[in-house]
Design an enzyme around this catalytic site. Structure first.
Site, PDB file in Angstrom:
ATOM      1  N   HIS A  66      35.124  36.825  42.056  1.00 48.07           N
ATOM      2  CA  HIS A  66      36.238  36.648  41.130  1.00 48.07           C
ATOM      3  C   HIS A  66      36.217  35.501  40.595  1.00 48.07           C
ATOM      4  O   HIS A  66      35.932  34.545  40.998  1.00 48.07           O
ATOM      5  CB  HIS A  66      37.522  36.901  41.832  1.00 48.07           C
ATOM      6  CG  HIS A  66      37.785  38.248  42.381  1.00 48.07           C
ATOM      7  ND1 HIS A  66      39.101  38.673  43.119  1.00 48.07           N
ATOM      8  CD2 HIS A  66      37.005  39.455  42.814  1.00 48.07           C
ATOM      9  CE1 HIS A  66      38.924  40.086  43.382  1.00 48.07           C
ATOM     10  NE2 HIS A  66      37.507  40.272  43.273  1.00 48.07           N
ATOM     11  N   GLU A  68      38.760  33.474  39.664  1.00 48.33           N
ATOM     12  CA  GLU A  68      39.277  32.121  40.323  1.00 48.33           C
ATOM     13  C   GLU A  68      38.720  31.494  41.432  1.00 48.33           C
ATOM     14  O   GLU A  68      38.619  30.363  41.624  1.00 48.33           O
ATOM     15  CB  GLU A  68      40.823  32.521  40.796  1.00 48.33           C
ATOM     16  CG  GLU A  68      41.768  33.170  39.862  1.00 48.33           C
ATOM     17  CD  GLU A  68      41.596  34.709  39.456  1.00 48.33           C
ATOM     18  OE1 GLU A  68      42.612  35.169  39.250  1.00 48.33           O
ATOM     19  OE2 GLU A  68      40.577  35.209  40.033  1.00 48.33           O
ATOM     20  N   CYS A  96      44.547  37.679  42.660  1.00 46.94           N
ATOM     21  CA  CYS A  96      44.702  38.680  43.646  1.00 46.94           C
ATOM     22  C   CYS A  96      45.085  37.913  45.131  1.00 46.94           C
ATOM     23  O   CYS A  96      44.981  36.768  45.187  1.00 46.94           O
ATOM     24  CB  CYS A  96      43.428  39.608  43.806  1.00 46.94           C
ATOM     25  SG  CYS A  96      42.029  38.745  44.580  1.00 46.94           S
ATOM     26  N   CYS A  99      42.110  35.539  46.010  1.00 47.69           N
ATOM     27  CA  CYS A  99      42.204  34.375  45.311  1.00 47.69           C
ATOM     28  C   CYS A  99      43.522  33.478  45.466  1.00 47.69           C
ATOM     29  O   CYS A  99      43.193  32.184  45.482  1.00 47.69           O
ATOM     30  CB  CYS A  99      42.094  34.745  43.873  1.00 47.69           C
ATOM     31  SG  CYS A  99      40.318  35.664  43.218  1.00 47.69           S
TER      32      CYS A  99
END
Length: 169
Positions: A66, A68, A96, A99
């Site tokens: 991801h 982040e 999410c 993250c």
């Protein structure tokens, strides 16, 4: 079926708007490379960009790639926890649960994000392979022993654009 109230859009100053738009541009780059459209950057208290990344799931096959989390992986070996505590993570979308946990562990003290998870779910649809844990990043941050300021959703129209047609129906 109960309806979920959508969170109001946050107003941003010029500084936050500029960096959030950079994260949104990174989301566009992610999509152009065949990944899911998410981007993030970490900006130090002095305004220097400490890291930037986009989602790389499609390129790498890594389900944890991801934006982040990737930005945190880039920044954390080179910056102290004190420096990260004074930094802001800008994300094209609400972080999410995974993250948000990484943001907590990194000690980053501030998050500004674009499209929220509720609106993002409308793009994702009902497919199980596109579902997320329905827990707001704010819930994760609220459990933190150190304060994490959270601003968003913001620039919803701009941060939604890269999601148009990007998800399987």
């Amino acid at each position: 079926m109960p309806t979920t109230a959508l969170p109001p859009e946050a107003a941003l100053g010029e500084h936050d708007g500029r960096y959030l738009r950079q994260a949104i541009a990174l989301a566009g780059q992610a999509r152009a490379r065949g990944n899911r459209p998410f981007g993030a950057l970490i900006v130090g208290a002095d305004g220097s960009v400490l890291a930037e990344a986009w989602n790389a799931n499609g390129e790498t096959g890594d389900c944890t790639a991801h934006a982040e989390l990737s930005a945190i992986r880039i920044a954390s070996p080179h910056h102290t926890r004190e420096q990260l505590a004074g930094a802001t993570l800008y994300s094209s979308a609400e972080p999410c649960v995974m993250c948000a946990g990484a943001i907590f562990w990194s000690a980053i003290g501030r998050v500004v994000y674009g499209i929220d998870a509720v609106r993002l779910r409308a793009f994702r649809g009902e497919r199980l392979d596109q579902c997320d844990a329905e827990l707001s990043c704010r819930d994760v941050f609220a459990a933190s022993a150190h304060p994490i300021e959270c601003i968003g959703p913001a620039l919803i129209g701009e941060s939604s654009a890269s999601h148009q047609g990007a998800w399987k129906a």
